[in-house]
Design a protein around this motif. Structure first.
Motif, PDB file in Angstrom:
ATOM      1  N   UNK A   1       1.277  -7.232 -13.620  1.00 10.69           N
ATOM      2  CA  UNK A   1       2.441  -7.876 -13.006  1.00 10.69           C
ATOM      3  C   UNK A   1       2.085  -8.372 -11.613  1.00 10.69           C
ATOM      4  N   UNK A   2       2.561  -9.558 -11.266  1.00  5.34           N
ATOM      5  CA  UNK A   2       2.462 -10.055  -9.902  1.00  5.34           C
ATOM      6  C   UNK A   2       3.732 -10.856  -9.638  1.00  5.34           C
ATOM      7  N   UNK A   3       4.516 -10.396  -8.666  1.00  4.74           N
ATOM      8  CA  UNK A   3       5.766 -11.066  -8.315  1.00  4.74           C
ATOM      9  C   UNK A   3       5.891 -11.125  -6.805  1.00  4.74           C
ATOM     10  N   UNK A   4       6.135 -12.318  -6.308  1.00  3.32           N
ATOM     11  CA  UNK A   4       6.460 -12.518  -4.895  1.00  3.32           C
ATOM     12  C   UNK A   4       7.926 -12.943  -4.870  1.00  3.32           C
ATOM     13  N   UNK A   5       8.746 -12.319  -4.001  1.00  5.38           N
ATOM     14  CA  UNK A   5      10.150 -12.717  -3.928  1.00  5.38           C
ATOM     15  C   UNK A   5      10.273 -14.219  -3.685  1.00  5.38           C
ATOM     16  N   UNK A   6      11.212 -14.849  -4.355  1.00  7.30           N
ATOM     17  CA  UNK A   6      11.341 -16.303  -4.277  1.00  7.30           C
ATOM     18  C   UNK A   6      11.426 -16.803  -2.831  1.00  7.30           C
TER      19      UNK A   6
ATOM     20  N   UNK B   1      12.877  -1.030   0.355  1.00  9.66           N
ATOM     21  CA  UNK B   1      13.069  -1.343  -1.063  1.00  9.66           C
ATOM     22  C   UNK B   1      11.957  -2.283  -1.544  1.00  9.66           C
ATOM     23  N   UNK B   2      11.453  -2.024  -2.718  1.00  7.45           N
ATOM     24  CA  UNK B   2      10.411  -2.875  -3.290  1.00  7.45           C
ATOM     25  C   UNK B   2      11.027  -4.193  -3.747  1.00  7.45           C
ATOM     26  N   UNK B   3      10.456  -5.289  -3.261  1.00  5.90           N
ATOM     27  CA  UNK B   3      10.945  -6.630  -3.594  1.00  5.90           C
ATOM     28  C   UNK B   3       9.962  -7.407  -4.471  1.00  5.90           C
ATOM     29  N   UNK B   4       8.788  -6.845  -4.692  1.00  6.34           N
ATOM     30  CA  UNK B   4       7.765  -7.508  -5.492  1.00  6.34           C
ATOM     31  C   UNK B   4       6.457  -6.776  -5.311  1.00  6.34           C
ATOM     32  N   UNK B   5       5.394  -7.414  -5.765  1.00  5.03           N
ATOM     33  CA  UNK B   5       4.087  -6.813  -5.601  1.00  5.03           C
ATOM     34  C   UNK B   5       3.186  -7.077  -6.789  1.00  5.03           C
TER      35      UNK B   5
END
Length: 151
Positions: free
Chosen positions: A67-72, A49-53
């Motif tokens: 977009x740039x997201x790293x899981x907390x 499952x995609x959690x960020x990227x």
């Protein structure tokens, strides 16, 4: 031809595309550049499952990080830096002269500054009073480009 102006408070995707089409034609005529290329670098969990990227577009000679997201739970472990470095390498391979993005003051401007980005614009009090939106860029230097060979 008779023209009129109308306000549409519930526009559809077709409205966007109809406005975009002549703008793209004009831009292509001026620059010779055609369209954009999309790319994504995904952070997946062990179940796939995609959690960020990172999601980006290459237009002209620039890569735009949309977009740039790293899981907390994974922040502070170097994943954000790895995503930017991977995007930067892809951008170089595709002949880009740099990367640009925007971020809010409550997000990660210091992170991007540490990675060599500079601020080229600021919108104060956005999205609300007390916060700012920063527009940032990182230009590639020819001496910094591993694909550049000196004669």
């Amino acid at each position: 031809m008779d023209l009129r102006i109308e306000i549409n408070e519930a526009p559809q995707e077709v409205d966007y595309q109809e406005i975009l089409a002549p703008l793209r034609e004009y831009n292509q005529a001026k620059t010779g550049l055609i369209g954009t290329e999309k790319l994504a670098i995904l952070i997946k969990d062990d179940l796939g499952a995609t959690q960020g990227g990172l999601y980006a577009n290459i237009s002209g000679q620039w890569l735009f990080v949309d977009l740039l997201v790293v899981p907390e739970a994974a922040r502070g472990q170097g994943l954000g830096t790895k995503l930017i470095n991977m995007a930067q390498e892809l951008a170089r391979k595709k002949g880009c002269q740099g990367i640009w993005l925007d971020t809010f003051s409550f997000q990660a401007p210091d992170f991007y500054l540490r990675l060599g980005f500079s601020i080229f614009g600021e919108l104060k009090d956005y999205p609300v009073v007390g916060y700012n939106r920063f527009f940032m860029q990182k230009r590639f230097d020819l001496n910094d480009n591993p694909s550049h060979i000196e004669p």
